[in-house]
Design a protein around this motif. Structure first.
Motif, PDB file in Angstrom:
ATOM      1  N   ASP A 113       0.822  -1.209   0.000  1.00 23.32           N
ATOM      2  CA  ASP A 113       0.000   0.000   0.000  1.00 23.32           C
ATOM      3  C   ASP A 113       0.858   1.263   0.000  1.00 23.32           C
ATOM      4  O   ASP A 113       0.498   2.270  -0.605  1.00 23.32           O
ATOM      5  CB  ASP A 113      -0.927  -0.003   1.221  1.00 23.32           C
ATOM      6  CG  ASP A 113      -1.955  -1.133   1.151  1.00 23.32           C
ATOM      7  OD1 ASP A 113      -2.265  -1.573   0.024  1.00 23.32           O
ATOM      8  OD2 ASP A 113      -2.424  -1.567   2.215  1.00 23.32           O
ATOM      9  N   GLN A 114       2.000   1.225   0.673  1.00 21.37           N
ATOM     10  CA  GLN A 114       2.922   2.363   0.644  1.00 21.37           C
ATOM     11  C   GLN A 114       3.435   2.617  -0.771  1.00 21.37           C
ATOM     12  O   GLN A 114       3.497   3.754  -1.232  1.00 21.37           O
ATOM     13  CB  GLN A 114       4.103   2.106   1.587  1.00 21.37           C
ATOM     14  CG  GLN A 114       3.758   2.189   3.059  1.00 21.37           C
ATOM     15  CD  GLN A 114       4.929   1.809   3.942  1.00 21.37           C
ATOM     16  OE1 GLN A 114       5.807   1.031   3.541  1.00 21.37           O
ATOM     17  NE2 GLN A 114       4.964   2.347   5.148  1.00 21.37           N
ATOM     18  N   VAL A 115       3.781   1.538  -1.441  1.00 24.30           N
ATOM     19  CA  VAL A 115       4.288   1.647  -2.811  1.00 24.30           C
ATOM     20  C   VAL A 115       3.218   2.232  -3.733  1.00 24.30           C
ATOM     21  O   VAL A 115       3.481   3.113  -4.552  1.00 24.30           O
ATOM     22  CB  VAL A 115       4.756   0.273  -3.317  1.00 24.30           C
ATOM     23  CG1 VAL A 115       5.021   0.308  -4.811  1.00 24.30           C
ATOM     24  CG2 VAL A 115       6.005  -0.171  -2.558  1.00 24.30           C
ATOM     25  N   GLN A 116       1.984   1.736  -3.610  1.00 25.43           N
ATOM     26  CA  GLN A 116       0.902   2.199  -4.469  1.00 25.43           C
ATOM     27  C   GLN A 116       0.663   3.700  -4.306  1.00 25.43           C
ATOM     28  O   GLN A 116       0.472   4.420  -5.289  1.00 25.43           O
ATOM     29  CB  GLN A 116      -0.383   1.423  -4.152  1.00 25.43           C
ATOM     30  CG  GLN A 116      -0.349  -0.032  -4.569  1.00 25.43           C
ATOM     31  CD  GLN A 116      -0.274  -0.191  -6.081  1.00 25.43           C
ATOM     32  OE1 GLN A 116      -0.906   0.537  -6.829  1.00 25.43           O
ATOM     33  NE2 GLN A 116       0.515  -1.164  -6.530  1.00 25.43           N
ATOM     34  N   LEU A 117       0.678   4.167  -3.093  1.00 29.43           N
ATOM     35  CA  LEU A 117       0.453   5.602  -2.854  1.00 29.43           C
ATOM     36  C   LEU A 117       1.629   6.428  -3.344  1.00 29.43           C
ATOM     37  O   LEU A 117       1.439   7.465  -4.001  1.00 29.43           O
ATOM     38  CB  LEU A 117       0.227   5.851  -1.357  1.00 29.43           C
ATOM     39  CG  LEU A 117       0.022   7.328  -0.963  1.00 29.43           C
ATOM     40  CD1 LEU A 117      -1.177   7.922  -1.677  1.00 29.43           C
ATOM     41  CD2 LEU A 117      -0.127   7.461   0.556  1.00 29.43           C
ATOM     42  N   ALA A 118       2.848   5.996  -3.067  1.00 32.24           N
ATOM     43  CA  ALA A 118       4.025   6.770  -3.467  1.00 32.24           C
ATOM     44  C   ALA A 118       4.106   6.914  -4.983  1.00 32.24           C
ATOM     45  O   ALA A 118       4.354   8.013  -5.498  1.00 32.24           O
ATOM     46  CB  ALA A 118       5.291   6.104  -2.927  1.00 32.24           C
ATOM     47  N   VAL A 119       3.878   5.829  -5.699  1.00 30.13           N
ATOM     48  CA  VAL A 119       3.963   5.878  -7.158  1.00 30.13           C
ATOM     49  C   VAL A 119       2.896   6.794  -7.731  1.00 30.13           C
ATOM     50  O   VAL A 119       3.148   7.572  -8.669  1.00 30.13           O
ATOM     51  CB  VAL A 119       3.846   4.457  -7.741  1.00 30.13           C
ATOM     52  CG1 VAL A 119       3.700   4.498  -9.251  1.00 30.13           C
ATOM     53  CG2 VAL A 119       5.077   3.633  -7.370  1.00 30.13           C
ATOM     54  N   TRP A 120       1.682   6.727  -7.184  1.00 31.10           N
ATOM     55  CA  TRP A 120       0.600   7.576  -7.708  1.00 31.10           C
ATOM     56  C   TRP A 120       0.895   9.055  -7.494  1.00 31.10           C
ATOM     57  O   TRP A 120       0.508   9.900  -8.297  1.00 31.10           O
ATOM     58  CB  TRP A 120      -0.723   7.202  -7.050  1.00 31.10           C
ATOM     59  CG  TRP A 120      -1.887   7.902  -7.674  1.00 31.10           C
ATOM     60  CD1 TRP A 120      -2.574   8.968  -7.190  1.00 31.10           C
ATOM     61  CD2 TRP A 120      -2.478   7.584  -8.940  1.00 31.10           C
ATOM     62  NE1 TRP A 120      -3.565   9.351  -8.057  1.00 31.10           N
ATOM     63  CE2 TRP A 120      -3.530   8.508  -9.145  1.00 31.10           C
ATOM     64  CE3 TRP A 120      -2.237   6.623  -9.902  1.00 31.10           C
ATOM     65  CZ2 TRP A 120      -4.327   8.485 -10.290  1.00 31.10           C
ATOM     66  CZ3 TRP A 120      -3.036   6.599 -11.034  1.00 31.10           C
ATOM     67  CH2 TRP A 120      -4.053   7.522 -11.217  1.00 31.10           C
ATOM     68  N   LEU A 121       1.596   9.374  -6.410  1.00 28.07           N
ATOM     69  CA  LEU A 121       1.928  10.764  -6.116  1.00 28.07           C
ATOM     70  C   LEU A 121       3.221  11.195  -6.796  1.00 28.07           C
ATOM     71  O   LEU A 121       3.750  12.271  -6.487  1.00 28.07           O
ATOM     72  CB  LEU A 121       2.054  10.961  -4.600  1.00 28.07           C
ATOM     73  CG  LEU A 121       0.798  10.672  -3.777  1.00 28.07           C
ATOM     74  CD1 LEU A 121       1.048  10.944  -2.303  1.00 28.07           C
ATOM     75  CD2 LEU A 121      -0.385  11.481  -4.276  1.00 28.07           C
ATOM     76  N   ALA A 122       3.728  10.365  -7.726  1.00 26.60           N
ATOM     77  CA  ALA A 122       4.966  10.671  -8.461  1.00 26.60           C
ATOM     78  C   ALA A 122       6.151  10.826  -7.515  1.00 26.60           C
ATOM     79  O   ALA A 122       7.036  11.649  -7.729  1.00 26.60           O
ATOM     80  CB  ALA A 122       4.788  11.923  -9.322  1.00 26.60           C
ATOM     81  N   ARG A 123       6.158  10.009  -6.465  1.00 34.05           N
ATOM     82  CA  ARG A 123       7.285   9.979  -5.538  1.00 34.05           C
ATOM     83  C   ARG A 123       8.038   8.672  -5.751  1.00 34.05           C
ATOM     84  O   ARG A 123       7.522   7.748  -6.384  1.00 34.05           O
ATOM     85  CB  ARG A 123       6.772  10.088  -4.094  1.00 34.05           C
ATOM     86  CG  ARG A 123       5.998  11.372  -3.845  1.00 34.05           C
ATOM     87  CD  ARG A 123       5.369  11.404  -2.469  1.00 34.05           C
ATOM     88  NE  ARG A 123       6.356  11.621  -1.412  1.00 34.05           N
ATOM     89  CZ  ARG A 123       6.121  12.353  -0.320  1.00 34.05           C
ATOM     90  NH1 ARG A 123       4.951  12.953  -0.167  1.00 34.05           N
ATOM     91  NH2 ARG A 123       7.033  12.490   0.596  1.00 34.05           N
ATOM     92  N   PRO A 124       9.276   8.591  -5.262  1.00 30.51           N
ATOM     93  CA  PRO A 124      10.044   7.357  -5.470  1.00 30.51           C
ATOM     94  C   PRO A 124       9.305   6.146  -4.928  1.00 30.51           C
ATOM     95  O   PRO A 124       8.730   6.174  -3.825  1.00 30.51           O
ATOM     96  CB  PRO A 124      11.343   7.627  -4.696  1.00 30.51           C
ATOM     97  CG  PRO A 124      11.457   9.111  -4.642  1.00 30.51           C
ATOM     98  CD  PRO A 124      10.049   9.628  -4.562  1.00 30.51           C
ATOM     99  N   GLY A 125       9.309   5.072  -5.694  1.00 27.43           N
ATOM    100  CA  GLY A 125       8.639   3.863  -5.261  1.00 27.43           C
ATOM    101  C   GLY A 125       9.286   3.225  -4.045  1.00 27.43           C
ATOM    102  O   GLY A 125       8.664   2.392  -3.378  1.00 27.43           O
ATOM    103  N   THR A 126      10.518   3.614  -3.728  1.00 29.44           N
ATOM    104  CA  THR A 126      11.209   3.068  -2.558  1.00 29.44           C
ATOM    105  C   THR A 126      10.922   3.859  -1.287  1.00 29.44           C
ATOM    106  O   THR A 126      11.374   3.467  -0.212  1.00 29.44           O
ATOM    107  CB  THR A 126      12.725   3.072  -2.808  1.00 29.44           C
ATOM    108  OG1 THR A 126      13.146   4.416  -3.140  1.00 29.44           O
ATOM    109  CG2 THR A 126      13.085   2.149  -3.962  1.00 29.44           C
TER     110      THR A 126
END
Length: 441
Positions: free
Chosen positions: A211-224
């Motif tokens: 879930d952290q990855v999904q949110l970060a990617v959608w917000l154009a933030r690093p997937g890590t």
């Protein structure tokens, strides 16, 4: 040990609030691409305007001509009545010249060009409203992913609390076993229950990372990047009731950017018909040209008063017959108008249905959340009674475990219900076009 690892991971995570998520959600890749479409539409509008502005062309440069050997018949008069004709071969020669010209053209009347400019302006508004739609869609998805992450965090807390209760139950079972009040099977059952609860915690930790990855990617933030959803405070308050359905439908008709965009698409189609029909009318333009030239470079600059020409005039162009092409294009434009009108009408109906579904979903989720609150209270009371019976030696680990599972399930259902209420509320805002009231026009 597992609880310590979870706490360490959360401390290392980057906290993000719901408002930050909403803001960044409107600036993700899809939303930015939609904004670029607005930029392109504005430049198209500038291009359409340029056709109505004066067009000025400047050209200058030397000219060189070469004429090769050639045969010529030369007639030489000998007397008044007698001539001498000879064929001669002339040699090759070159000549150069220097010239500069300045041209000006200006549209005086062209209905089609004026309608193109108007169409480009309406198209800018349509694309802008479509961009708002895309931003709202991106924001709603960001909100959903934020609450999904928050649900994973809250679920992990519930599962850890369940594991903690299982640890306490194991300690009680061991103490009662050593006191000779219960059998060994009660201690073994409590130990197995604790192991299962710890497995659930580990599995939820994996879901938390996803879930952290999904949110970060959608917000154009690093997937890590590990994100931690800051508690928006929804669990400490009762959900507000849903607005009246009639009010929601009215807001959708007034504020939904998609409807404005489709209305403007109809207008774009109407202007396309006006552009085509402009060919039925004459076009008037002004043209002027000044030229200066000389055979030699020196006099070209030193004698500006020589070798000058000026041409100018007003031109009228009227396509009296073009093989019925204008009629065909006009009929095609009329069909496109009808297509745009049908699309608008159908979308308006679908929008009303979307608002009704979203409204009903919010009403249903609010009712579910109230029932879930009642269930949790009952499950809490049931666990207290089961633990009291076990301490008194009248109950068993199985009864306590059953009460624990009921409480855990009730807490998880309440969590899911409350988060579903918030997602449904924002979905209704999205359907009515009030997700960001500042964008409503």
């Amino acid at each position: 040990m597992n609880a310590l690892l979870v706490i360490t991971a959360l401390l290392a995570a980057t906290p993000i609030t719901l408002e930050e998520t909403r803001t960044q959600g409107r600036k993700n890749t899809q939303a930015l691409q939609a904004e670029l479409d607005v930029t392109v539409a504005r430049e198209d509008q500038r291009s359409a305007r340029s056709n109505l502005l004066p067009q000025v062309q400047l050209s200058a440069g030397p000219n060189l001509s070469y004429q090769g050997r050639r045969r010529q018949v030369v007639t030489i008069p000998v007397t008044e009545t007698e001539v001498l004709t000879r064929e001669v071969v002339s040699s090759a020669n070159t000549s150069d010249s220097y010239g500069a010209s300045l041209g000006l053209s200006q549209v005086i009347y062209n209905r089609g060009l004026w309608k193109q400019l108007e169409q480009a302006g309406v198209n800018v508004d349509a694309v802008r409203n479509q961009s708002i739609e895309e931003a709202d869609t991106s924001e709603l998805e960001a909100i959903r992913r934020f609450f999904t992450l928050f649900l994973s965090q809250a679920t992990l807390d519930v599962l850890q609390a369940t594991a903690k209760r299982s640890e306490e139950q194991l300690e009680r079972a061991r103490a009662l076993f050593h006191a000779g009040r219960v059998g060994k099977t009660e201690e073994i059952s409590a130990e197995v229950n604790l192991g299962n609860d710890r497995i659930n915690v580990v599995q939820r930790q994996s879901q938390l990372v996803a879930d952290q990855v999904q949110l970060a990617v959608w917000l154009a933030r690093p997937g890590t990047e590990a994100l931690q959803a800051v508690d928006p405070g929804i669990l400490q308050q009762e959900p507000a009731p849903a607005p009246a359905l009639d009010d929601a439908l009215k807001q959708a008709r007034e504020h939904r950017a998609l409807l404005r965009a489709l209305q403007q698409r109809v207008r774009v189609a109407e202007l396309q018909r006006a552009i085509v029909r402009g060919d039925y009318l004459p076009r008037v333009g002004l043209q002027a040209q000044y030229a200066h030239g000389n055979q030699d470079l020196g006099p070209f600059f030193s004698e500006p008063g020589f070798g000058n020409t000026f041409n100018g005039g007003v031109t009228l162009t009227w396509d009296l017959f073009n093989g019925f092409n204008t009629d065909a294009q006009s009929a095609r434009a009329q069909a496109n108008i009808r297509r745009a009108e049908l699309t608008f009408a159908q979308t308006a109906r679908e929008l009303e249905a979307e608002v009704r579904r979203a409204h009903q979903a919010l009403d249903g989720q609010i009712a579910s959340a109230k029932l879930a609150t009642t269930n949790r209270a009952a499950a809490t009371q049931g666990l207290m009674l089961a633990e009291e019976r076990f301490r008194a030696g009248a109950g068993s680990t199985l009864e306590v475990r059953d009460a624990q599972l009921k409480l855990t399930q009730a807490e998880l259902v309440l969590l899911q219900s409350r988060i579903d209420v918030e997602i449904a509320r924002y979905a209704l805002y999205r359907a009515t076009g009030t997700l960001n009231p500042g964008d409503s026009q």
